[in-house]
Design an enzyme around this catalytic site. Structure first.
Site, PDB file in Angstrom:
ATOM      1  N   CYS A 283      43.930  49.131  37.643  1.00  0.00           N
ATOM      2  CA  CYS A 283      45.576  49.728  37.681  1.00  0.00           C
ATOM      3  C   CYS A 283      45.650  50.764  36.601  1.00  0.00           C
ATOM      4  CB  CYS A 283      46.619  48.821  37.843  1.00  0.00           C
ATOM      5  SG  CYS A 283      46.413  46.834  37.384  1.00  0.00           S
TER       6      CYS A 283
ATOM      7  N   HIS B 116      53.584  49.124  35.618  1.00  0.00           N
ATOM      8  CA  HIS B 116      53.317  49.234  34.634  1.00  0.00           C
ATOM      9  C   HIS B 116      53.386  50.296  33.919  1.00  0.00           C
ATOM     10  CE1 HIS B 116      50.838  46.124  36.046  1.00  0.00           C
ATOM     11  NE2 HIS B 116      49.608  46.434  35.962  1.00  0.00           N
TER      12      HIS B 116
HETATM   13  N1  LIG Z   1      47.777  43.524  42.083  1.00  0.00           N
HETATM   14  C1  LIG Z   1      47.508  44.958  41.237  1.00  0.00           C
HETATM   15  O1  LIG Z   1      48.443  45.401  40.668  1.00  0.00           O
HETATM   16  C2  LIG Z   1      46.163  46.154  41.883  1.00  0.00           C
HETATM   17  C3  LIG Z   1      45.772  46.597  41.253  1.00  0.00           C
HETATM   18  C4  LIG Z   1      44.333  47.171  41.124  1.00  0.00           C
HETATM   19  C5  LIG Z   1      43.161  46.631  42.231  1.00  0.00           C
HETATM   20  N2  LIG Z   1      44.093  45.170  42.543  1.00  0.00           N
HETATM   21  C6  LIG Z   1      42.675  44.794  42.888  1.00  0.00           C
HETATM   22  O2  LIG Z   1      42.733  44.679  44.581  1.00  0.00           O
HETATM   23  C7  LIG Z   1      42.296  42.906  44.714  1.00  0.00           C
HETATM   24  C8  LIG Z   1      43.903  42.364  45.427  1.00  0.00           C
HETATM   25  O3  LIG Z   1      44.767  42.307  44.419  1.00  0.00           O
HETATM   26  P1  LIG Z   1      45.785  41.519  45.161  1.00  0.00           P
HETATM   27  O4  LIG Z   1      46.822  41.609  43.900  1.00  0.00           O
HETATM   28  O5  LIG Z   1      46.145  42.532  46.694  1.00  0.00           O
HETATM   29  O6  LIG Z   1      45.681  40.187  45.775  1.00  0.00           O
HETATM   30  P2  LIG Z   1      46.208  38.628  46.239  1.00  0.00           P
HETATM   31  O7  LIG Z   1      47.316  39.283  46.530  1.00  0.00           O
HETATM   32  O8  LIG Z   1      46.128  37.697  45.540  1.00  0.00           O
HETATM   33  O9  LIG Z   1      45.247  38.821  47.774  1.00  0.00           O
HETATM   34  C9  LIG Z   1      43.970  38.699  47.445  1.00  0.00           C
HETATM   35  C10 LIG Z   1      43.746  38.856  49.832  1.00  0.00           C
HETATM   36  O10 LIG Z   1      42.461  38.901  49.558  1.00  0.00           O
HETATM   37  C11 LIG Z   1      42.025  38.164  50.144  1.00  0.00           C
HETATM   38  N3  LIG Z   1      40.529  37.394  49.735  1.00  0.00           N
HETATM   39  C12 LIG Z   1      40.220  36.833  49.124  1.00  0.00           C
HETATM   40  N4  LIG Z   1      38.769  36.249  49.040  1.00  0.00           N
HETATM   41  C13 LIG Z   1      38.649  37.021  50.088  1.00  0.00           C
HETATM   42  C14 LIG Z   1      36.927  37.172  50.465  1.00  0.00           C
HETATM   43  N5  LIG Z   1      36.154  37.242  50.755  1.00  0.00           N
HETATM   44  N6  LIG Z   1      37.059  37.355  51.867  1.00  0.00           N
HETATM   45  C15 LIG Z   1      38.042  38.332  52.472  1.00  0.00           C
HETATM   46  N7  LIG Z   1      39.230  38.116  52.151  1.00  0.00           N
HETATM   47  C16 LIG Z   1      39.552  37.805  50.999  1.00  0.00           C
HETATM   48  C17 LIG Z   1      43.026  36.768  50.219  1.00  0.00           C
HETATM   49  O11 LIG Z   1      43.199  36.108  51.725  1.00  0.00           O
HETATM   50  P3  LIG Z   1      44.362  34.924  51.956  1.00  0.00           P
HETATM   51  O12 LIG Z   1      44.743  36.049  52.426  1.00  0.00           O
HETATM   52  O13 LIG Z   1      43.396  34.884  53.900  1.00  0.00           O
HETATM   53  O14 LIG Z   1      43.525  33.602  51.603  1.00  0.00           O
HETATM   54  C18 LIG Z   1      44.237  37.682  50.337  1.00  0.00           C
HETATM   55  O15 LIG Z   1      44.833  38.498  51.380  1.00  0.00           O
HETATM   56  C19 LIG Z   1      41.925  42.458  43.313  1.00  0.00           C
HETATM   57  O16 LIG Z   1      40.669  42.979  43.507  1.00  0.00           O
HETATM   58  C20 LIG Z   1      42.506  43.264  42.287  1.00  0.00           C
HETATM   59  O17 LIG Z   1      41.721  42.677  41.217  1.00  0.00           O
HETATM   60  C21 LIG Z   1      45.137  44.802  42.047  1.00  0.00           C
END
Ligand SMILES: NC(=O)c1ccc[n+]([C@@H]2O[C@H](COP(=O)([O-])OP(=O)(O)OC[C@H]3O[C@@H](n4cnc5c(N)ncnc54)[C@H](OP(=O)(O)O)[C@@H]3O)[C@@H](O)[C@H]2O)c1
Length: 341
Positions: A128, A243
């Site tokens: 991000c 950010h």
């Molecule tokens: N937050 C940001 O600003 C941001 C920006 C850019 C990129 N990202 C990336 O985007 C991704 C998601 O981030 P987030 O902030 O949305 O995280 P989050 O709120 O913690 O949500 C993670 C989600 O992933 C699911 N999950 C985890 N392991 C899995 C698996 N093995 N198979 C299928 N689903 C799985 C979880 O399922 P359950 O709900 O069933 O537990 C949950 O729904 C990460 O890789 C992060 O680094 C985030």
């Protein structure tokens, strides 16, 4: 108009936003499948969706899969990403598992949309903090060629996922009731604090934490300048969403703040708010739910006629994740690049 079988993997902060962005940008979705670790019903943007457990078979017959699951060995991308490609999906991944993989284009549309054409079924969204920096630097680089970039970030807790947002909110409540008790997401209390550590130390750049190394390596890959000098200091701040970054960028050729302001204002996807005399500049609260990257405080570096200082703010869940991913899919669809060569 052709429409597509779309999968969103992960229903946390980014997955939910992906569903919203697909709807808001009217992406041609025939059917939307939402996968996560556990099955459930989930309300997203006022509509109820069925969330199914992720399996390899779930990708059969699907056209596009947006991955927004957690990173690492047991994460969705490592387990199912290339399996989805094998089963015919065009995958766009939000995590860092394959960003530096030679098979995988790493794309910020403002900078390198054409790299999507060479995909092997899998494209990665950058980190991000990299996305918003690269979006702002791209038009300036095209004009004056960057020689060096020094960036400091002020990153909101939503960058760590839904758990960190809930913890900041809980710390606010606990503080109002007499004292913060819950400190689980970070090593230190984030309320009223700044934490100059995002991720862990790595051997390849001694003293730099993982997020800083991502910014360095991803920026070089996106611009196709493998030795571009980039230095980053990434700081977590007690902001819910959005950010912010201060960037000092030096160019081969001089570029004035007025020229930079015009180039940036003419760039689709960039909004310039730059009136320092009346205290007008972008801030995180202004950019929530916005798809654009906001730039302000455009100044000549007083110590270097070839360098500018700029301030860049974006919604990390939108442009820093969901929006950038959907834009990649839009470009692939528009140019007929969805299927592998
Ligand atoms: N937050 C940001 O600003 C941001 C920006 C850019 C990129 N990202 C990336 O985007 C991704 C998601 O981030 P987030 O902030 O949305 O995280 P989050 O709120 O913690 O949500 C993670 C989600 O992933 C699911 N999950 C985890 N392991 C899995 C698996 N093995 N198979 C299928 N689903 C799985 C979880 O399922 P359950 O709900 O069933 O537990 C949950 O729904 C990460 O890789 C992060 O680094 C985030």
């Amino acid at each position: 108009m052709e429409s597509y079988e779309v999968v969103v993997v992960g229903a946390g902060l980014v997955g939910e936003e992906m569903v919203k962005v697909l709807k808001q940008r009217k992406f041609p979705v025939k059917n939307l499948t939402i996968l996560a670790r556990s099955a459930r019903k989930q309300i997203i943007d006022g509509d109820e969706y069925t969330v199914l457990p992720t399996s390899a078979e779930a990708f059969d017959g699907k056209d596009i899969a947006f991955f927004a699951g957690t990173e690492g060995e047991k994460g969705a991308s490592q387990t199912f990403g290339w399996e989805a490609v094998k089963r015919g999906c065009f995958v766009i991944d939000n995590g860092d598992d394959f960003r530096m993989d030679d098979r995988v284009p790493l794309v910020v549309p403002e900078a390198n949309a054409e790299d999507i054409a060479s995909h092997q079924g899998f494209v990665s969204n950058p980190n991000c903090s990299t996305i918003q920096m690269v979006a702002a630097l791209a038009p300036l680089h095209r004009k004056a060629k960057m020689r060096r970039v020094v960036v400091s970030t002020y990153q909101s807790v939503s960058g760590s996922g839904g758990g960190a947002v809930r913890e900041l909110e809980k710390q606010v409540m606990e503080y109002a009731e007499g004292g913060v008790k819950t400190v689980e997401q970070y090593s230190y209390q984030i309320l009223g604090n700044l934490i100059p550590q995002i991720s862990s130390l790595k051997d390849e750049f001694p003293g730099y934490y993982g997020e800083e190394i991502k910014m360095i390596k991803e920026t070089r890959k996106i611009f196709g300048v493998p030795n571009l000098p980039v230095s980053a200091t990434c700081v977590r701040v007690p902001v819910r969403r959005g950010h912010s970054e201060t960037i000092n960028v030096e160019f081969e050729h001089p570029i004035t703040p007025d020229e930079a302001r015009k180039l940036l204002a003419d760039e689709p996807g960039i909004v310039v708010i730059d009136d320092p005399a009346s205290g007008k500049y972008p801030m995180p609260l202004d950019v929530e739910d916005k798809d654009e990257t906001y730039v302000g405080r455009i100044r000549q570096d007083p110590g270097n006629p070839n360098a500018l200082d700029i301030w860049v703010v974006a919604d990390n869940i939108r442009k820093g994740a969901a929006t950038n991913a959907v834009q990649i899919a839009e470009i692939a669809v528009k140019n007929g690049w969805l299927r592998r060569n």
